[in-house]
Design an enzyme around this catalytic site. Structure first.
Site, PDB file in Angstrom:
ATOM      1  N   CYS A 158       4.813 -10.828   7.127  1.00 46.08           N
ATOM      2  CA  CYS A 158       4.927  -9.377   6.941  1.00 46.08           C
ATOM      3  C   CYS A 158       6.185  -9.002   6.182  1.00 46.08           C
ATOM      4  O   CYS A 158       6.151  -8.269   5.203  1.00 46.08           O
ATOM      5  CB  CYS A 158       4.898  -8.670   8.301  1.00 46.08           C
ATOM      6  SG  CYS A 158       5.202  -6.897   8.195  1.00 46.08           S
ATOM      7  N   CYS A 163       3.390  -7.108   4.381  1.00 42.59           N
ATOM      8  CA  CYS A 163       3.451  -5.653   4.518  1.00 42.59           C
ATOM      9  C   CYS A 163       4.618  -5.006   3.772  1.00 42.59           C
ATOM     10  O   CYS A 163       4.435  -3.995   3.079  1.00 42.59           O
ATOM     11  CB  CYS A 163       3.576  -5.263   5.995  1.00 42.59           C
ATOM     12  SG  CYS A 163       2.576  -6.223   7.124  1.00 42.59           S
ATOM     13  N   LYS A 166       4.571  -5.510  -0.153  1.00 44.49           N
ATOM     14  CA  LYS A 166       3.319  -4.859  -0.598  1.00 44.49           C
ATOM     15  C   LYS A 166       3.460  -3.345  -0.615  1.00 44.49           C
ATOM     16  O   LYS A 166       3.110  -2.680  -1.598  1.00 44.49           O
ATOM     17  CB  LYS A 166       2.189  -5.315   0.323  1.00 44.49           C
ATOM     18  CG  LYS A 166       0.821  -4.661   0.103  1.00 44.49           C
ATOM     19  CD  LYS A 166       0.602  -3.407   0.915  1.00 44.49           C
ATOM     20  CE  LYS A 166       0.741  -3.584   2.388  1.00 44.49           C
ATOM     21  NZ  LYS A 166      -0.334  -4.326   3.026  1.00 44.49           N
ATOM     22  N   TYR A 299      -8.469  -7.262   1.738  1.00 41.05           N
ATOM     23  CA  TYR A 299      -7.520  -6.160   1.587  1.00 41.05           C
ATOM     24  C   TYR A 299      -6.326  -6.607   0.756  1.00 41.05           C
ATOM     25  O   TYR A 299      -5.745  -5.807  -0.003  1.00 41.05           O
ATOM     26  CB  TYR A 299      -7.089  -5.609   2.953  1.00 41.05           C
ATOM     27  CG  TYR A 299      -6.212  -6.514   3.774  1.00 41.05           C
ATOM     28  CD1 TYR A 299      -4.833  -6.455   3.663  1.00 41.05           C
ATOM     29  CD2 TYR A 299      -6.757  -7.418   4.673  1.00 41.05           C
ATOM     30  CE1 TYR A 299      -4.024  -7.285   4.414  1.00 41.05           C
ATOM     31  CE2 TYR A 299      -5.964  -8.241   5.428  1.00 41.05           C
ATOM     32  CZ  TYR A 299      -4.596  -8.185   5.299  1.00 41.05           C
ATOM     33  OH  TYR A 299      -3.794  -9.005   6.040  1.00 41.05           O
ATOM     34  N   GLU A 303      -5.344  -4.506  -2.531  1.00 41.30           N
ATOM     35  CA  GLU A 303      -4.005  -3.902  -2.555  1.00 41.30           C
ATOM     36  C   GLU A 303      -3.195  -4.408  -3.740  1.00 41.30           C
ATOM     37  O   GLU A 303      -2.559  -3.622  -4.453  1.00 41.30           O
ATOM     38  CB  GLU A 303      -3.275  -4.212  -1.242  1.00 41.30           C
ATOM     39  CG  GLU A 303      -3.834  -3.459  -0.043  1.00 41.30           C
ATOM     40  CD  GLU A 303      -3.160  -3.824   1.255  1.00 41.30           C
ATOM     41  OE1 GLU A 303      -3.200  -3.001   2.195  1.00 41.30           O
ATOM     42  OE2 GLU A 303      -2.588  -4.931   1.352  1.00 41.30           O
ATOM     43  N   HIS A 571      -2.047  23.639   8.014  1.00 38.06           N
ATOM     44  CA  HIS A 571      -2.547  24.003   6.689  1.00 38.06           C
ATOM     45  C   HIS A 571      -1.379  24.254   5.730  1.00 38.06           C
ATOM     46  O   HIS A 571      -0.387  24.869   6.111  1.00 38.06           O
ATOM     47  CB  HIS A 571      -3.395  25.276   6.794  1.00 38.06           C
ATOM     48  CG  HIS A 571      -4.077  25.652   5.525  1.00 38.06           C
ATOM     49  ND1 HIS A 571      -5.141  24.940   5.011  1.00 38.06           N
ATOM     50  CD2 HIS A 571      -3.836  26.672   4.648  1.00 38.06           C
ATOM     51  CE1 HIS A 571      -5.533  25.513   3.883  1.00 38.06           C
ATOM     52  NE2 HIS A 571      -4.760  26.562   3.642  1.00 38.06           N
ATOM     53  N   GLU A 576      -5.983  17.999   8.359  1.00 40.19           N
ATOM     54  CA  GLU A 576      -6.669  19.097   9.038  1.00 40.19           C
ATOM     55  C   GLU A 576      -8.179  19.048   8.860  1.00 40.19           C
ATOM     56  O   GLU A 576      -8.917  19.692   9.606  1.00 40.19           O
ATOM     57  CB  GLU A 576      -6.146  20.445   8.544  1.00 40.19           C
ATOM     58  CG  GLU A 576      -6.526  20.780   7.119  1.00 40.19           C
ATOM     59  CD  GLU A 576      -6.079  22.187   6.704  1.00 40.19           C
ATOM     60  OE1 GLU A 576      -6.245  23.118   7.509  1.00 40.19           O
ATOM     61  OE2 GLU A 576      -5.552  22.326   5.583  1.00 40.19           O
TER      62      GLU A 576
END
Length: 596
Positions: A158, A163, A166, A299, A303, A571, A576
């Site tokens: 990672c 992670c 990346k 992934y 990515e 908002h 939302e």
């Protein structure tokens, strides 16, 4: 202890004393009692012979025996003639180190209470937690260089090749898109905008270097002995540690935690290891990769292909079958469509058969030969860099698990464990990406590691919860999810018992630049059999990780569609949309949005 149905109390008392005197460890137990089982497992883990008298198998004499013991409940533990007590007192004595002293010369003395093999996020979390609980802990971590010679420091995949780099390179690509948008918002700057790979690579790797140093300092501060050496079992309680100079050292421990993680899988075709790179090489590549072919639909593949095209490179992704296997396929295909909109080219239903070098260099030129999965068609293409991202394999095959007796799935190297991360060998545990059937995510490994240490050394009972784990794929249009993919939900509950609400939307920040109109998508899967409880959450849009994290917590609490409807949205935001969704898939209604 033989049946003594017709013997008097004095005769029973005499036999009990004989047993206590004759056994280093004696446990009066009942075979069905979970506390008795826990105590017996403890002595098994400590490699100490334990003689258990199962009172439930003794017939009527059980009552008489209990009357004569110092304690009337089970388990009732004696060590070297000394009465210890029940389960709680025995576990406390073990955690305090008293048990080991009582066992004395009759038991094996280990160098460490715990040895963790693997210095990734999970291993570090487990080791530091155990040390904080007063245990003597060692961490062994050694990175075997890639075929290209790439290696890295403490912190695991990672931090070094996953992670962290990346996400930083994904952010680099997002900044490029933001600059394009900025002109529409009134920002004026030169038309000549270029990206410098070396500047980015240096900045990212400098940050990673600071993390590597921070982990070493943290281990030292927690009194964890960190050894940069390759660990391999030679006996169930003994490992050999070989450093980079080839020097061998041997260490023993009462318990072990395996946290060795995974490494990228290669293709097994001519030229793959000689000329291709993987994600283990990409993030510290000393030159811009140029025209790139990404092989795979994981992934990692999407990515990497996504941020490379965002840096202005020519990128093609070669896909054997489907995108993001294991993820919701509706969402995966939408993410792929957005990638194409952003410039990624897809070469579908092809697999590579040979990689050849046409010209050496930084980058050089490679020729890729590929075959169709549906016909005899053969194609060829030239690229500067070929990145293999077809999956990852558990790094368990070369650490001597056979000598420790640990069972491993021969096909993928994964380790089966029970719900407490315990392997078939009671004193050996495993966490992280190497577990059979569990999430391959850094936060999962960290959580599992901390909770495991607390159960082993603090008497805790909380286990890692592998259900409703939120995650995000950082493609150009990010995809966040939690709970079931639609296909899996249908398989488990049946289409007739589900209601799926969905909507397209257009983020406000995309409106002025006029991009990605109604390309973002939100979907929740609700279980009609359980008050429309949300069992699947899926979001394709900006800041997917930040959006998904909050809804992941809500799903842990069992949120329903009605509760979402009664939640007032913020908002104008993307999140939302989950408080206003009304259209179901089954209705076939229009889900496009015309504005705020």
């Amino acid at each position: 202890m033989p049946p003594i149905e017709n013997e008097g109390l004095e005769q029973i008392r005499s036999k009990i004393k004989e047993l206590i005197d004759a056994n280093q460890v004696l446990v009066f137990s009942k075979s069905f009692c979970p506390f008795c089982v826990k105590v017996k497992e403890l002595f098994k883990e400590l490699n100490v012979k334990c003689n258990a008298i199962e009172l439930d198998l003794m017939g009527k004499s059980t009552i008489a025996i209990l009357r004569l013991l110092l304690q009337k409940t089970v388990p009732n533990v004696f060590i070297n003639k000394k009465h210890i007590g029940g389960c709680d007192k025995t576990m406390k004595a073990h955690n305090d180190g008293v048990l080991q002293k009582l066992l004395g010369e009759g038991s094996e003395v280990f160098d460490y209470d715990l040895i963790v093999i693997g210095g990734g996020s999970g291993g570090l979390a487990c080791s530091k937690e155990a040390a904080a609980l007063g245990k003597k802990v060692m961490v062994l971590d050694y990175v075997v260089p890639t075929p290209k010679g790439t290696n890295w420091g403490l912190g695991g995949t990672c931090v070094n090749v996953g992670c962290i780099p990346k996400k930083l390179m994904h952010q680099t690509a997002l900044l490029g898109t933001a600059m394009e948008d900025a002109r529409k918002f009134g920002w004026e700057f030169s038309d000549q905008v270029t990206h410098n790979w070396e500047t980015m690579r240096t900045a990212v790797n400098n940050y990673i270097g600071s993390l590597n140093w921070g982990y070493r300092v943290s281990l030292r501060d927690k009194n964890v002995n960190y050894v940069n050496a390759y660990a391999e079992f030679v006996e169930p309680h003994k490992i050999k540690a070989t450093n980079k100079r080839g020097k061998e050292m041997f260490y023993t421990a009462a318990k072990f935690v395996l946290a060795t993680g995974e490494r990228p899988r290669y293709l097994g075709i001519p030229g793959d290891k000689e000329y291709c790179i993987t994600s283990d090489d990409l993030f510290s590549l000393p030159y811009c990769p140029g025209k790139t072919l990404v092989i795979g639909a994981s992934y990692v593949a999407l990515e990497c292909g996504g941020f490379l095209v965002g840096l202005g490179l020519d990128v093609t992704v070669m896909v054997r079958s489907i995108l993001l296997r294991g993820f919701d396929q509706d969402m995966a295909n939408r993410a792929g469509d957005c990638m194409e909109t952003h410039g990624v080219k897809f070469l579908r239903k092809f697999v590579p058969t040979k990689i050849e070098q046409l010209e050496a260099g930084t980058p050089g030129r490679l020729k890729v030969t590929a075959k169709s999965t549906e016909s005899d068609e053969i194609i060829e293409g030239e690229y500067n860099t070929v990145l293999i991202a077809v999956g990852r394999d558990a790094y368990t095959g070369k650490i001597g698990l056979d000598k420790a007796g640990v069972e491993v799935n021969a096909k993928n190297g994964k380790i089966p464990v029970n719900d407490e991360e315990q392997t078939n060998v009671p004193h050996i545990y495993a966490i992280g990406d190497i577990l059979e059937g569990k999430w391959e995510l850094t936060p999962v490994a960290v959580q599992a590691g901390k909770l495991l240490a607390r159960r082993l050394f603090a008497g805790a009972t909380l286990k890692c919860d592998y259900v409703n784990v939120p995650t995000t794929v950082f493609t150009p249009m990010e995809y966040g999810s939690c709970g079931y993919p639609e296909e899996k939900a249908v398989e488990i509950y049946g289409q007739e018992n589900l209601e799926i609400y969905h909507s397209l939307f257009w983020p406000l920040e995309f409106t002025v630049p006029g991009r990605d109109n109604n390309r973002c998508y939100a979907k929740i899967i609700c279980n009609n059999l359980d008050n429309e409880r949300v069992i699947g959450f899926h979001y394709l849009g900006p800041n997917a990780g930040e959006v998904t994290q909050g809804f992941g917590a809500a799903m842990k609490c069992g949120i329903t569609k009605d509760q979402l409807d009664n939640t007032i949205g913020i908002h104008p935001t993307c999140a939302e949309i989950f408080t206003t969704m009304e259209v179901t898939k089954s209705s076939g209604g229009d889900i496009t949005q015309s504005g705020c």
